[in-house]
Structures are given as structure tokens and as C-alpha cells.
Design an enzyme around this catalytic site. Sequence first.
Site, PDB file in Angstrom:
ATOM      1  N   HIS A   3      24.560 -11.431 -22.515  1.00 24.91           N
ATOM      2  CA  HIS A   3      24.068 -11.581 -20.905  1.00 24.91           C
ATOM      3  C   HIS A   3      22.599 -12.341 -21.165  1.00 24.91           C
ATOM      4  O   HIS A   3      22.158 -13.148 -20.421  1.00 24.91           O
ATOM      5  CB  HIS A   3      23.201  -9.854 -20.774  1.00 24.91           C
ATOM      6  CG  HIS A   3      23.192  -9.691 -19.274  1.00 24.91           C
ATOM      7  ND1 HIS A   3      23.567  -9.369 -17.613  1.00 24.91           N
ATOM      8  CD2 HIS A   3      21.604 -10.116 -18.958  1.00 24.91           C
ATOM      9  CE1 HIS A   3      22.539  -9.541 -17.317  1.00 24.91           C
ATOM     10  NE2 HIS A   3      21.647  -9.346 -17.354  1.00 24.91           N
ATOM     11  N   GLU A   4      21.389 -12.037 -21.993  1.00 25.29           N
ATOM     12  CA  GLU A   4      20.658 -12.649 -22.329  1.00 25.29           C
ATOM     13  C   GLU A   4      20.576 -14.373 -22.338  1.00 25.29           C
ATOM     14  O   GLU A   4      19.687 -14.703 -22.025  1.00 25.29           O
ATOM     15  CB  GLU A   4      19.172 -12.041 -22.805  1.00 25.29           C
ATOM     16  CG  GLU A   4      19.128 -10.564 -23.013  1.00 25.29           C
ATOM     17  CD  GLU A   4      19.124 -10.342 -21.631  1.00 25.29           C
ATOM     18  OE1 GLU A   4      18.170 -11.223 -21.000  1.00 25.29           O
ATOM     19  OE2 GLU A   4      19.028  -8.810 -20.961  1.00 25.29           O
ATOM     20  N   HIS A  25      20.788 -16.265 -19.562  1.00 20.09           N
ATOM     21  CA  HIS A  25      19.762 -15.801 -18.807  1.00 20.09           C
ATOM     22  C   HIS A  25      19.277 -17.582 -19.147  1.00 20.09           C
ATOM     23  O   HIS A  25      17.890 -18.404 -18.926  1.00 20.09           O
ATOM     24  CB  HIS A  25      18.777 -14.714 -19.107  1.00 20.09           C
ATOM     25  CG  HIS A  25      18.818 -14.200 -17.356  1.00 20.09           C
ATOM     26  ND1 HIS A  25      19.284 -14.134 -16.068  1.00 20.09           N
ATOM     27  CD2 HIS A  25      18.853 -12.334 -17.831  1.00 20.09           C
ATOM     28  CE1 HIS A  25      18.643 -12.924 -15.979  1.00 20.09           C
ATOM     29  NE2 HIS A  25      19.750 -11.927 -16.746  1.00 20.09           N
ATOM     30  N   GLU A  70      20.380 -13.746 -12.182  1.00 21.85           N
ATOM     31  CA  GLU A  70      21.347 -12.646 -12.678  1.00 21.85           C
ATOM     32  C   GLU A  70      23.181 -13.225 -12.291  1.00 21.85           C
ATOM     33  O   GLU A  70      23.892 -12.634 -13.067  1.00 21.85           O
ATOM     34  CB  GLU A  70      21.461 -11.773 -11.145  1.00 21.85           C
ATOM     35  CG  GLU A  70      21.844 -10.740 -12.800  1.00 21.85           C
ATOM     36  CD  GLU A  70      21.151  -9.859 -13.221  1.00 21.85           C
ATOM     37  OE1 GLU A  70      19.911 -10.073 -13.694  1.00 21.85           O
ATOM     38  OE2 GLU A  70      21.266  -8.882 -13.841  1.00 21.85           O
TER      39      GLU A  70
END
Lengths: 496, 496
Positions: free
Chosen positions: A261-262, A265, A291
Site C-alpha cells: 500500500h505505502e 503511494h 489513495e
Amino acid sequence: MSNDETVLKQKMKEINGYEEALGLIQWDLRTKIPTEGAAYRSDVVGLLSEKIYSLKTSDELKEVIDNVQISTEDPILKQSAKELDREYLKYTKIPSEDYKAFVTLQSQSESIWQQAKETSDFSLLKPYLEDLIAYNRKFARIWGYDNHPYDALLNQYEPGLTTEILDPIFDRLKQALKDLLKRTQKSEVEVDTEMLLHHFPKEDQRAFGELVLEKMGYNFNAGRLDETIHPFAIGINPKDVRVTTRFVENDFRVGLFGTIHEGGHALYEQNFDEDLYETVLKSGASMGVHESQSLFWENMIGRSHAFWESHFDQFRKVAPAAFQTIEFDAFYKAINEVKSSYIRIEADELTYCLHIILRYELEKDLINHDLEVKDLPEAWNEKMHTLLGITPSNDAEGVLQDIHWAAGEFGYFPTYALGYMYAAQLHVAMQRDLDVESIVRMGDFEPIKAWLTEHVHRHGKMKEPLKLIEEISNETFNPDYLINYLTSKYTHLYDC
Amino acid sequence: MSNDETVLKQKMKEINGYEEALGLIQWDLRTKIPTEGAAYRSDVVGLLSEKIYSLKTSDELKEVIDNVQISTEDPILKQSAKELDREYLKYTKIPSEDYKAFVTLQSQSESIWQQAKETSDFSLLKPYLEDLIAYNRKFARIWGYDNHPYDALLNQYEPGLTTEILDPIFDRLKQALKDLLKRTQKSEVEVDTEMLLHHFPKEDQRAFGELVLEKMGYNFNAGRLDETIHPFAIGINPKDVRVTTRFVENDFRVGLFGTIHEGGHALYEQNFDEDLYETVLKSGASMGVHESQSLFWENMIGRSHAFWESHFDQFRKVAPAAFQTIEFDAFYKAINEVKSSYIRIEADELTYCLHIILRYELEKDLINHDLEVKDLPEAWNEKMHTLLGITPSNDAEGVLQDIHWAAGEFGYFPTYALGYMYAAQLHVAMQRDLDVESIVRMGDFEPIKAWLTEHVHRHGKMKEPLKLIEEISNETFNPDYLINYLTSKYTHLYDC
């Protein structure tokens, strides 16, 4: 280059300098700083923030912004001036006494929230929340809006979005997700997540996480991976974009999906066009678009069947003995379990948006005087029951679970659900150009990363979020892509 | 409090804020930053340094400094104003064109030095060195001095010290060390260091290093230990004082003695009086006094017989099998081997000051036109032969080994030798109050740390270095303490 353009560039360089220092301080505060050092560091955060604030609200800058917006032929400088103007107006329209009082209230309220959550006592937070909402109403009035005061708040995080656009989208999404959730609940397919909860040493989890990050195209020469309590990614500068994660030794899902997830980003922050580096546009188009990048990688890639077809063997090579007997199908189901639960940040990809819609509906009512703060816990619990079929046994696992409201942030929550919907719409657009599933099954994500960089990453804040999504997908923002994706995935998985 | 006092405090807070941000950036640049991120970070260093420079050289601050120095009754504010005045004069006396040209030259020269050292080609550096020395002469003239231009340079790093004081001290020390070195060289005692060069995993080295730091009284809640290439300690704020070290897996001495050395610096930075936190006095009294703290712990404690009496067993518990058969006496000798060598930073505690005296004598001659840069390599080699009895085979292991001159720093080297001499003088003063040897033999250093905090650490920059040493030891600065300490230790060790 005109004098105004030169001054604008020089001011942006100075703003970026302070923000880079602040970025490093934030990373350090959340990863490395010794406990006793943090109190002193907050004074430095105050000093640098104040410098940025003075620069962004100076009359000198405003004059330059106005001139450049009219006269420049450089699209990057024009957009930079527009962005700075947006911030100038946001800050300067509010009387400085109000701004200061609001900031003070925020920090008091955040610390009260800790206490309220620990003791599950909403009454402690209530007066702060009332004041914070009153300020938000006032700010909305000052900033201005066409239809609903909430639009002005939404606009802070997702420029161009309104309740008029969002209401029908959320209504449609809500109905579809509620139906889909019911179908999975009626399903006779058994999902066993116990098998995932074996001890998995941190260092081995890290090795697998690094392998996945590298495959995603994350550049470790312009980044690093560290541990923290609340994971985040941060672009300190475009060549120093750091990922943090939390490894839980008896539940590898936290660390692995958190890292991916990170990492999503971080890919955004590592791949802006170089032309944007010295401007205020080296950042995501919006919270929602940012997001979309993390959720795309976490869910549409990281939790996909194709991903595990190419990675299950490598995973087992790194994993301890207890994982060696797990069957592929059972594993794939386990990491995609759907289950109504109280806590938003622990929710699965199907129920997540229902948690957001709950907050959105309550926020609008609060801002619009349709709901009083004293009635909020009850309204929360009722909505929780309507949407997810469960009722929290106390406010700590209900209305008090998130810090956002206590921090005075209204209009922020919807961006999480936007991220899901943008991701699904981008996914389909990508499939027109690439055979995404085959690529993921082969395990080399380079074409996917390249596509995202070409269409999303490199533009930074050059385009408004809804316009960006529209341009890429040749269609206005549409929740059906997420509904279709989730329906297809979960009816298959739950055979329902 | 007068208005001037309030302004002074506010300005110091702002200066400290920028310096804290810079401190964190420096630590990060040397420990954690991804390779590609560093180039961008240097702009931020430039921005923050410029802010500090403008604050320290502003007419507004100068007026406040002058008023406070005359009117205040607060000794801390008085000393702060004095310190800021010293810096104001240092910076403002030099024309800003000269200052900028010098800074540019420094950075060019440092990068040329890398190249010159790699190719052992002094001619590359020569023109830069000539210009840097010319600037240093000019600055010395502008800053002013009584007898020797070198005094003005020395004064930057060790306020109050002059060649008049230092010449006889270094002459006496030089003679004594040369004699002592000869005696050890004639000794028939055999020292075997090969036994130390076994593989020792980093993580185990770290465990032992942390144990020693904790025993020294280093507060890990206000600090941390990281790895780096060139070890350092840094006080980012008084509650965030970080130590860095370098672990070499086939030579544990590098990491262990490096950790203790930097730990000594860190104890100083962790133990200033709280009254000094928001001033410019939360720093060591001078470079020399700071170095006395690191050298005291590294040599007088860490390389002492008593230390290893209490720590040898613990060391062996952590150390790999190959270390288990080493005899205590042979180990103690090995970690205290004396040997003429070319490289200053690898020198033992007996020969180290000879390396410094060599540089001191050459620096004075260069500044005073008694030596031309073109003749420097030859002068270096001759002095090396006179002092240490060896001649470098090339300039990389001779005149090009250190960055200091290439960075335009003249007057800095002597502070290393001052550190040795101050440490020895403080050691004897401490022995008047404490049975140091017994304490070290018991392995609990708390009384030693407490003594150093009471007499040295807590005062920060409240006192000038020579005055501080004099007050603590009831005697003027005297090189005999170091000579006695080294003579006693090494005649015993080498039975000579």
C-alpha cells in the site's frame, strides 16, 4: 523570463526547502527519534511551519501569483500560481485569530481524544467536537460554496468535488456493496484465516516485502524502508521517498499489505516529471488520486489471484515451516476474507467503503445542522447496523475510533472511498492498453508501473483529480467500475 | 526582563530551531539518506544556513547583544550575548564577497581533494590550497591578533589560546613523546595484534558497544546508535544526542573504541544544564574540551587495565569462539600497541600527538609565509621522519590524507592534541575526588560520569576552555599530566 516568474520560482524554492526539512523531521518523529527528543522537536516544526505560512500568505507573493496567472505562457508556472492562489485564499480569507484558535483547539482536542478513546467516554470529546464543527461551518461560509456548505470542506482535499456529484455515487455504491455483502454472508464457502497466523520473523517478512517493492519498480536508491507504528510513505524530496511499515510477527498480512500500500503511494512520489521538482506541483493530484495508487497496488495487484500465482512459491521460500503446508486456494481465500467489522482500518476491500459512507453521511448532517453532536454516537451505531449489520458495544470501537474528527478534519474521509473508485476506473483503462492479468501472472510489473507513471504519476498536481480520471479513462468518474470489480471478485470467491 | 533580553531569547530560539533542523539533516545525510536524495538535500542545507547567517549578522541582533552585555544581570544571558558577539564579529568583519568566494572555494577544493588523494597527486590541490591559505591570512588580518596571525585562526576553535601559550607546550610534549616512542621501539616486549583480527559479527559487536555506552551513563531514551562511514556524535537537541559508529567485522577495535569515543562526546551533549537549553551555550566549551571527553573515555577508561579487568569476561561472552582462547595480558597489550604509522586517524594514543604537532608546525609556517605550498609535501615527509622515524611512500598517505586543509581549516588540528592534554589533566583532578581506578575495576562508571557532568558537561559554553581547565584542576594548563600518564602506562606495558 519575466521578473514575476523569477520571483515565483525563487519563492517556491524557499517553500520547498522548508517543506523538505519538515518532511525529514516528520519521518524522523515517526521512525527514529528517541522518546525524550520529540518534545523539543515540536518547536522546530512550529518554526518551519510558520515560515511556510508567512511565505504563502504574503502580499508580495499574492501580487506575483496574480501577475503570473495572467501573463505567463509557461503552463507549469501558470498551474503553480493557481495552486498557490488556492492556498493563499484558503489561509488569508480566515481571520488570523480564528485560524490560531482553531489550531489550538485541534491540538487540545487530539489529546482529549486519546483519553476519550481509552476510556470509551464520548462526553469528554463532545464540547471540542461542537466547537470544531462550528469552526468548520464558519470556514465553509468564508471560503464559499454553491449548494452545500460541505462542498467547501470537500474542496480542501479533492478540488472540484461536490456533494451533488458524490451523493448519487455513494448511494449507488452503498446499495451495491450492501447487496454484495449479504450474498457473501449467505455463502457456504468457508474461509479459514487461522492458517495465516503463524510466527513469521520480522527480518524474513522484510525480505519478502523488499522483493515485492523492487518488483513494483520502487527505487531503493531514492528511498528506504523502515518500521513504524502507523505506516506511511513520504516524499521528502523526489529522490528521497521513504516507505514505512509495521511488521506483526503473528500476522504477516499487516506488514506485507501495508508495505505494498505505502509502496503505491511512494511510486507516485518517485515519478513526477522533473519539470515539476522545483514547483508546488510535485505532489499528488489530490488525496483521492494518491489513495488510488496505494489501493491499486495493495488490492488489485497484491490481493489478486494472478499476483499469488507468480509469488506464492517465493513467499513460501521466505516463510517459516508452518506456512509450507498451506494450499494455494485456501491461502488466496484467507487473504481476501470478507467480514463485517467495527474498525475501519482493519476492514476488507468489500466493506471498507461502507465505513466511509457512514462517516460521509454523518459529516454532512453535522455540518448542515441536521444532526447534533450529542446524538452522534447513537446515529453512528444505527448507521453501523444499517450498513454492516453490526452494532459496536462501546464508543471506542464506534464513533471514537478515528482521530480525524477530533483533529477538526471534515471532508477528508470521502477521499478514501474515492481512492477505491478511481483505482477501479484506472484499472479498466489500463486493461485497454495492457493485458494486466497476464503481466501480473508473469510477475514483472514494469509495464504496469510505466503505464501509471505515464498517465498518473508524472503529472503531479498539474491536473484536477476528476479531470485527470476523465482524461485517462475517456469517461466521467463512475462508481460502476469498483462495483463490477468487487462483484466479479467476490461472487467468484464466495461462489455466490 | 528587559525588552532586549526578551528579543535576545527569541532570536536564540529561532537560531536553535534552524540549527536543530540542520543537525537532523546532517545526521540523516551521514546515516540514512538514499544515495540519490543527497544532492537535493544540499539546497536545504544552504537555505537553513543562510537563515542562521542572516540572523547572526543582523544589525538588529547586534544592537540587542550590545545592550544586553552592558545591562543584564543574568549571567547566562550575558555569556550568550558575548558568544553571539564573537560570532557577529567573526562573520561581519569579513566582506561578504570574500566570505562567499571562500565558501565556494572550500567546496571546490574539497571535491578536488578527493581526486588528488585517489591519484596521490598533490599538484591538483596546490592552487586551491594557495588560495585558501591566502584567505586565511586575510581573515586573520581582519579579525586581528597580538603576536602571530595564526592566533586569530586558533581562536576560532579554542578561544583564548595563542601560539605563545602553545609553542612551549607542544615543544615539551614533542620531546617527551619522541623519547618515549624510542624507548618502546627498543623494547623487547612482543605485541601480537593478529589475535584480535577474527571475524566478529556486527550485531554482536553492537550488543557489546551498547552495553558499554549504557554503563558510561549514555541515555538511550535521549539518543540512539547507528552505523556510518565516518563516525560522529551529534546533539540534535539536548534530549536527542545520537552516536554513530562503524563496525568492521574483522577488526572489532574500530567499532568498539569508536563507539566509546563518540559516546564520550555524546555524554557532554546530553548533560548541559537545562538553563542553557534555549541559548547558544548548549555546546561544548571548545573543540579541545569536547575532544577531552571523547579521549578520556576512549583511552583513559576504554583502553585501561582496570576497564578490561571488569569487562573482559563480558566481552568474551559476546565474542565468537576464536576470541575465547586469548589471554588477558596479551589482549591488553594488543589493544594498546604503539607503532609509528602514516595515518593520523589510525594512530595509537602515544604517537597521535606527534601527528598533530607536525601539522601545527607546518600550518604556522604556511600562514606566516615561512613555507610555500609547493614545498609542503617535502616538508611533510621530512617532519614525519624527524618525529616518527618513517617516510610516506606517496602523498596520499602523507600530506593528502586529511580533508581539513582542503576544507580551508587552519587552526583546527591543535584541538585534537589539546583534547589529550586536557583529558589527562582532568583525569588527575578527578583522582583527587574519586578512586578512579577502583571504580573502573568495579565496572560501574556512574561516579565518573557524575563528576564529569558536575565539573565539565553542565557548564556548556559558559566558560572559556583554559579557564575551565584551570578552575577544575586548580592549575594552569599543563602538558605534564599527559606526559606522565603516557610514560607510566607505556614504560610499564613495554617494560622499558
